[in-house]
Design a protein around this motif. Structure first.
Motif, PDB file in Angstrom:
ATOM      1  N   PRO A 160       0.789  -1.228   0.000  1.00  0.00           N
ATOM      2  CA  PRO A 160       0.000   0.000   0.000  1.00  0.00           C
ATOM      3  C   PRO A 160       0.825   1.283   0.000  1.00  0.00           C
ATOM      4  N   LEU A 161       2.100   1.205   0.404  1.00  0.00           N
ATOM      5  CA  LEU A 161       2.912   2.433   0.380  1.00  0.00           C
ATOM      6  C   LEU A 161       3.523   2.661  -0.992  1.00  0.00           C
ATOM      7  N   GLY A 220       2.723   0.726  -5.062  1.00  0.00           N
ATOM      8  CA  GLY A 220       1.696   0.701  -6.109  1.00  0.00           C
ATOM      9  C   GLY A 220       0.297   0.454  -5.590  1.00  0.00           C
ATOM     10  N   ILE A 224      -6.175  12.877  10.252  1.00  0.00           N
ATOM     11  CA  ILE A 224      -4.868  12.453   9.717  1.00  0.00           C
ATOM     12  C   ILE A 224      -3.752  13.171  10.472  1.00  0.00           C
ATOM     13  N   GLY A 279      -2.102   8.812  -1.485  1.00  0.00           N
ATOM     14  CA  GLY A 279      -1.961   9.600  -2.711  1.00  0.00           C
ATOM     15  C   GLY A 279      -1.267  10.928  -2.454  1.00  0.00           C
ATOM     16  N   ARG A 312       5.617  19.628   5.752  1.00  0.00           N
ATOM     17  CA  ARG A 312       6.290  18.357   5.448  1.00  0.00           C
ATOM     18  C   ARG A 312       6.486  18.148   3.949  1.00  0.00           C
ATOM     19  N   VAL A 324       1.340  10.553  -8.001  1.00  0.00           N
ATOM     20  CA  VAL A 324       0.709   9.978  -9.196  1.00  0.00           C
ATOM     21  C   VAL A 324      -0.564   9.191  -8.877  1.00  0.00           C
TER      22      VAL A 324
HETATM   23  N1  CMC Z   1      -0.291  11.544   5.037  1.00  0.00           N
HETATM   24  C1  CMC Z   1      -0.006  12.062   6.253  1.00  0.00           C
HETATM   25  N2  CMC Z   1       1.245  12.214   6.708  1.00  0.00           N
HETATM   26  C2  CMC Z   1       2.242  11.831   5.913  1.00  0.00           C
HETATM   27  C3  CMC Z   1       2.018  11.296   4.629  1.00  0.00           C
HETATM   28  C4  CMC Z   1       0.695  11.168   4.204  1.00  0.00           C
HETATM   29  N3  CMC Z   1       0.421  10.662   2.997  1.00  0.00           N
HETATM   30  N4  CMC Z   1       3.205  11.005   4.060  1.00  0.00           N
HETATM   31  C5  CMC Z   1       4.141  11.342   4.945  1.00  0.00           C
HETATM   32  N5  CMC Z   1       3.566  11.856   6.072  1.00  0.00           N
HETATM   33  C6  CMC Z   1       4.226  12.393   7.258  1.00  0.00           C
HETATM   34  C7  CMC Z   1       4.731  11.286   8.160  1.00  0.00           C
HETATM   35  O1  CMC Z   1       3.768  10.897   9.115  1.00  0.00           O
HETATM   36  C8  CMC Z   1       5.932  11.944   8.756  1.00  0.00           C
HETATM   37  O2  CMC Z   1       5.472  12.841   9.746  1.00  0.00           O
HETATM   38  P1  CMC Z   1       6.280  13.061  11.113  1.00  0.00           P
HETATM   39  O3  CMC Z   1       7.517  13.785  10.697  1.00  0.00           O
HETATM   40  O4  CMC Z   1       5.348  13.846  11.956  1.00  0.00           O
HETATM   41  O5  CMC Z   1       6.557  11.694  11.670  1.00  0.00           O
HETATM   42  C9  CMC Z   1       6.506  12.802   7.625  1.00  0.00           C
HETATM   43  O6  CMC Z   1       5.379  13.091   6.794  1.00  0.00           O
HETATM   44  C10 CMC Z   1       7.574  12.079   6.798  1.00  0.00           C
HETATM   45  O7  CMC Z   1       7.052  10.829   6.385  1.00  0.00           O
HETATM   46  P2  CMC Z   1       7.928   9.574   6.009  1.00  0.00           P
HETATM   47  O8  CMC Z   1       7.115   8.330   6.188  1.00  0.00           O
HETATM   48  O9  CMC Z   1       9.252   9.653   6.742  1.00  0.00           O
HETATM   49  O10 CMC Z   1       8.205   9.855   4.476  1.00  0.00           O
HETATM   50  P3  CMC Z   1       8.732   8.795   3.438  1.00  0.00           P
HETATM   51  O11 CMC Z   1       9.522   9.548   2.435  1.00  0.00           O
HETATM   52  O12 CMC Z   1       9.423   7.659   4.126  1.00  0.00           O
HETATM   53  O13 CMC Z   1       7.399   8.218   2.796  1.00  0.00           O
HETATM   54  C11 CMC Z   1       5.601   7.738   1.370  1.00  0.00           C
HETATM   55  C12 CMC Z   1       6.981   8.406   1.497  1.00  0.00           C
HETATM   56  C13 CMC Z   1       5.166   7.777  -0.091  1.00  0.00           C
HETATM   57  C14 CMC Z   1       5.716   6.260   1.800  1.00  0.00           C
HETATM   58  C15 CMC Z   1       4.598   8.488   2.279  1.00  0.00           C
HETATM   59  O14 CMC Z   1       4.512   9.846   1.888  1.00  0.00           O
HETATM   60  C16 CMC Z   1       3.217   7.840   2.280  1.00  0.00           C
HETATM   61  O15 CMC Z   1       2.997   6.895   3.044  1.00  0.00           O
HETATM   62  N6  CMC Z   1       2.272   8.333   1.410  1.00  0.00           N
HETATM   63  C17 CMC Z   1       0.968   7.716   1.303  1.00  0.00           C
HETATM   64  C18 CMC Z   1       1.072   6.472   0.449  1.00  0.00           C
HETATM   65  C19 CMC Z   1       1.177   6.813  -1.020  1.00  0.00           C
HETATM   66  O16 CMC Z   1       0.467   7.670  -1.544  1.00  0.00           O
HETATM   67  N7  CMC Z   1       2.108   6.102  -1.708  1.00  0.00           N
HETATM   68  C20 CMC Z   1       2.290   6.265  -3.144  1.00  0.00           C
HETATM   69  C21 CMC Z   1       3.622   6.869  -3.465  1.00  0.00           C
HETATM   70  S1  CMC Z   1       3.697   7.381  -5.183  1.00  0.00           S
HETATM   71  C22 CMC Z   1       3.688   5.892  -6.022  1.00  0.00           C
HETATM   72  C23 CMC Z   1       5.016   5.232  -5.980  1.00  0.00           C
HETATM   73  O17 CMC Z   1       5.978   5.789  -6.535  1.00  0.00           O
HETATM   74  O18 CMC Z   1       5.084   4.109  -5.409  1.00  0.00           O
END
Ligand code: CMC
Length: 429
Positions: free
Chosen positions: A262-263, A265, A292, A303, A356, A362
């Motif tokens: 889920p994180l 695709g 959230i 997303g 943040r 996408v």
């Molecule tokens: N909603 C709420 N808070 C978020 C989100 C979100 N979608 N994404 C990141 N954060 C917060 C997270 O809680 C953290 O906050 P804090 O500093 O208070 O702990 C901060 O932002 C940094 O997050 P992170 O998990 O360290 O960031 P990351 O770079 O490791 O994660 C991500 C990237 C894509 C996994 C994440 O943004 C996420 O889970 N997004 C939602 C899932 C999603 O849409 N995924 C598709 C990505 S695009 C398709 C692909 O290329 O696969």
């Protein structure tokens, strides 16, 4: 000897000079390969947040500026002017094809679009509740049993590349037909890659399916936008599995499974489920955003956010425009599109998301478009896989052809127990 070096001083006073590698877009990296041999130290970078795993000439991303280019060509131009097949050629072969090369490539994809009849039996063995990603990964891995010459690492790779690129589309459409209990529809040679996929998904023996040109264009765009994204989780998986010498079907099947999460695709499916949740529980976007932010139920705004993009994902911009165009053209309205727009507006004004650097990625609009063209929710991640195929193949090929490739094998910092004796079962407390 590198032109530039970086000097690292350890706490015991030792100093090492490490070469600096500079990319064609002036990205700088410190080459730490000699660090362990010279000092005994390894580097620690959980989640590979800042580790370059390879040099690659395929895709360039500048996450701060919101730039994405395949082989140097901006994604916006490809989405507007190219087709998925042409973009696949570009990614895999490094150059845009000439007219003759494109015709030959398309013909090869058409020629290899059937799957071995014996493979049809596999579908019958899966329970009807199977997620199509489980079916897709199993079928792609099984292809290595049907084309065993792929096990010879010196055999030409061209045929396998064409096979996998063409047949995954057929496998995906068949999986859908089986899941709804309809007879499978064989591919039609007269159709283009995307139109053929839509035919296999929506035609029934009693009635042909005539693809709408804008739906075909939208599908081409969606697949182009997903076609590569440099060293993401699934592509890194393909490279890691492939680095052991595993065949292309095994490496791509592993990529499919990595994409499923889920994180990665799987997010496009979760976006639509999230929008449905908001809609059915009264459409209170402000409350949802506030939950959230309070990290209630540990939910994320699906997303939104990206490891690399700290700006609006350029792919999301193209898709937002396509969503508007398509909904207008089809004359359909989907309350989820309104919820998505409202959610985007609320989040982009909110300090939590702004601070943040969380912008739509996408997946924010792709699910809504898939839904509008009739793709069922569990198939969304399959669609992502179909799009990402040329990228996985291009990276696998680049890695196999690079004489400096080594088997991927990260180090770790051990944090477990120190040595201790085995205790007999009767003496354990
Ligand atoms: N909603 C709420 N808070 C978020 C989100 C979100 N979608 N994404 C990141 N954060 C917060 C997270 O809680 C953290 O906050 P804090 O500093 O208070 O702990 C901060 O932002 C940094 O997050 P992170 O998990 O360290 O960031 P990351 O770079 O490791 O994660 C991500 C990237 C894509 C996994 C994440 O943004 C996420 O889970 N997004 C939602 C899932 C999603 O849409 N995924 C598709 C990505 S695009 C398709 C692909 O290329 O696969």
């Amino acid at each position: 000897m590198a032109d530039k070096t970086a000097k690292l001083t350890l706490d015991d006073g030792r100093t090492v000079n490490l070469p600096v590698v500079v990319g064609t877009e002036n990205e700088h990296a410190i080459d730490i390969r000699s660090l362990r041999a010279d000092t005994g130290y390894v580097t620690l970078d959980t989640g590979f947040m800042n580790t370059g795993a390879t040099k690659s000439a395929i895709t360039y991303i500048d996450g701060e500026a919101g730039i994405l280019r395949y082989r140097g060509i901006p994604i916006e131009e490809l989405a507007e002017k190219s087709t998925f097949v042409e973009t696949a050629y570009l990614l895999i072969h490094g150059q845009l094809p000439t007219a003759t090369q494109l015709t030959d490539f398309s013909k090869q994809l058409t020629y290899h679009s059937m799957v071995h009849e014996d493979m049809h039996h596999f579908y019958a063995g899966f329970p009807s509740s199977s997620h199509p990603m489980a079916v897709l990964a199993a079928m792609v891995s099984s292809m290595s049993a049907y084309y065993p010459d792929c096990l010879d690492r010196n055999a030409p790779m061209e045929l396998h590349i064409t096979r996998i690129l063409s047949k995954v589309r057929t496998i995906a459409a068949f999986a859908y037909k089986k899941s709804i209990g309809q007879p499978i529809m064989y591919p039609r040679n007269a159709l283009t890659y995307c139109a053929n996929f839509l035919h296999m998904m929506y035609a029934v023996p009693a009635e042909p399916y005539e693809p709408d040109p804008l739906v075909v264009k939208a599908l081409n765009q969606l697949l182009i936008l997903h076609a590569d994204h440099e060293q993401n989780c699934s592509t890194s998986t393909v490279r890691l599995v492939g680095s052991s010498g595993a065949n292309v079907y095994a490496a791509v099947a592993a990529g499919i499974l990595a994409l499923w999460g889920p994180l990665h695709g799987g997010a496009n499916q979760e976006v639509v489920e999230m929008l449905e949740d908001i809609s059915t529980s009264g459409g209170d976007v402000k409350k949802f955003v506030s939950d959230i932010k309070d990290k209630k139920g540990n939910r994320r705004l699906m997303g939104f956010g990206h490891r690399v993009y700290k700006n609006y994902d350029p792919r999301a911009k193209v898709l937002k425009k396509m969503a508007d165009q398509l909904f207008d053209h089809l004359g359909v309205s989907d309350p989820l599109l309104d919820v998505a727009r409202e959610l985007e507006e609320a989040a982009l004004k909110d300090e939590y998301f702004v601070g943040r650097k969380l912008y739509p990625n996408v997946d924010f609009y792709s699910g809504i478009i898939y839904k509008a063209i009739g793709i069922p929710t569990p198939m969304f991640t399959v669609m992502f896989a179909l799009g990402r195929l040329p990228g996985w193949i291009a990276h696998w090929k680049e890695m196999v052809e690079d004489p400096s490739t080594k088997i991927g094998r990260p180090r770790q910092i051990y944090s477990g127990e120190n040595q201790r004796p085995y205790v007999d079962i009767n003496d354990r407390t």
